[in-house]
Motif scaffolding. Sequence first.
Motif, short mmCIF file in Angstrom:
data_model
loop_
_atom_site.label_atom_id
_atom_site.label_comp_id
_atom_site.label_asym_id
_atom_site.label_seq_id
_atom_site.Cartn_x
_atom_site.Cartn_y
_atom_site.Cartn_z
N MET A 58 58.34 21.38 14.00
CA MET A 58 57.97 20.24 14.83
C MET A 58 57.28 20.71 16.10
SD MET A 58 61.36 17.89 14.29
CE MET A 58 60.83 16.53 15.30
N ARG A 59 57.87 21.70 16.77
CA ARG A 59 57.26 22.22 18.00
C ARG A 59 55.86 22.75 17.72
NH1 ARG A 59 58.74 27.81 19.92
NH2 ARG A 59 57.69 28.10 17.95
N ASN A 60 55.70 23.51 16.64
CA ASN A 60 54.40 24.08 16.30
C ASN A 60 53.36 23.01 15.98
OD1 ASN A 60 55.51 26.58 16.68
ND2 ASN A 60 55.69 27.06 14.51
N GLN A 61 53.82 21.85 15.54
CA GLN A 61 52.92 20.73 15.23
C GLN A 61 52.72 19.80 16.42
OE1 GLN A 61 51.27 20.20 12.27
NE2 GLN A 61 52.01 22.21 11.66
N GLY A 62 53.38 20.11 17.54
CA GLY A 62 53.25 19.27 18.73
C GLY A 62 54.07 17.99 18.67
N VAL A 63 55.10 17.98 17.84
CA VAL A 63 55.95 16.79 17.69
C VAL A 63 57.25 17.03 18.46
CG1 VAL A 63 57.23 15.36 16.05
CG2 VAL A 63 54.99 16.29 15.42
N ILE A 64 57.49 16.18 19.45
CA ILE A 64 58.72 16.25 20.24
C ILE A 64 59.57 15.03 19.87
CG2 ILE A 64 59.72 16.34 22.55
CD1 ILE A 64 57.97 18.76 21.91
N PRO A 65 60.75 15.24 19.30
CA PRO A 65 61.57 14.09 18.93
C PRO A 65 62.09 13.34 20.15
CG PRO A 65 62.80 16.11 18.62
CD PRO A 65 61.41 16.51 19.01
N ARG A 66 62.28 12.06 20.00
CA ARG A 66 62.87 11.25 21.07
C ARG A 66 64.33 11.61 21.25
NH1 ARG A 66 61.76 5.85 22.74
NH2 ARG A 66 59.60 6.53 22.57
N ALA A 67 65.00 11.93 20.13
CA ALA A 67 66.42 12.28 20.17
C ALA A 67 66.71 13.27 19.05
CB ALA A 67 67.29 11.04 20.01
N ILE A 68 67.76 14.07 19.27
CA ILE A 68 68.27 14.97 18.24
C ILE A 68 69.76 14.65 18.10
CG2 ILE A 68 68.63 17.37 17.55
CD1 ILE A 68 66.30 18.09 19.48
N LEU A 69 70.16 14.22 16.92
CA LEU A 69 71.53 13.73 16.71
C LEU A 69 72.31 14.66 15.79
CD1 LEU A 69 70.74 9.97 16.07
CD2 LEU A 69 71.29 11.08 18.24
N MET A 70 73.56 14.90 16.16
CA MET A 70 74.48 15.67 15.31
C MET A 70 75.70 14.81 15.03
SD MET A 70 76.52 19.19 16.17
CE MET A 70 77.47 20.04 14.90
N PHE A 111 62.33 19.80 24.43
CA PHE A 111 63.04 18.91 23.51
C PHE A 111 64.26 18.33 24.21
CE2 PHE A 111 61.76 19.95 18.93
CZ PHE A 111 60.50 20.38 19.29
N PRO A 112 64.73 17.16 23.77
CA PRO A 112 65.96 16.61 24.34
C PRO A 112 67.17 17.41 23.87
CG PRO A 112 65.25 15.27 22.50
CD PRO A 112 64.17 16.29 22.73
N PRO A 113 68.27 17.33 24.58
CA PRO A 113 69.49 18.01 24.11
C PRO A 113 70.04 17.31 22.87
CG PRO A 113 69.97 16.66 26.02
CD PRO A 113 68.47 16.61 25.83
N VAL A 114 70.90 18.01 22.17
CA VAL A 114 71.55 17.44 20.99
C VAL A 114 72.58 16.40 21.46
CG1 VAL A 114 73.03 17.93 19.00
CG2 VAL A 114 71.23 19.56 19.66
N THR A 115 72.49 15.21 20.89
CA THR A 115 73.50 14.17 21.13
C THR A 115 74.49 14.23 19.99
OG1 THR A 115 71.90 12.74 22.25
CG2 THR A 115 73.89 11.69 21.37
N VAL A 116 75.76 14.45 20.32
CA VAL A 116 76.80 14.60 19.31
C VAL A 116 77.53 13.27 19.15
CG1 VAL A 116 78.89 15.85 18.66
CG2 VAL A 116 77.05 17.03 19.89
N VAL A 117 77.64 12.83 17.92
CA VAL A 117 78.40 11.62 17.58
C VAL A 117 79.60 12.07 16.76
CG1 VAL A 117 78.34 9.38 16.44
CG2 VAL A 117 76.28 10.26 17.57
#
Length: 82
Positions: free
Chosen positions: A24-36, A63-69
């Motif tokens: 994703m980083r190499n493609q220039g894609v930054i996620p809005r959120a990263i969920l675990m 990138f945003p931090p990992v949001t843990v659920v």
Amino acid sequence: MRPPGIVVAAYGGGVNTMAALIIMRNQGVIPRAILMADPGSEWRATYGYRDDVAAPWLARNGFPPVTVVTRADELRHRTRGI
């Protein structure tokens, strides 16, 4: 190619997760959120890698931090009627 819309990444804690984030980083894609989704039974090394390796890498790359659920979060929402 950048996908349309909002991108949210799933964080499983393994090598495939990091590979996907690097792509994703190499493609220039930054996620809005990263969920675990944490069932509470992950290996200690999984948590250590997330906190000690992945978190600094995510921050360095914008990138945003990992949001843990957790299961406790789910139960808390159920009792509140959400």
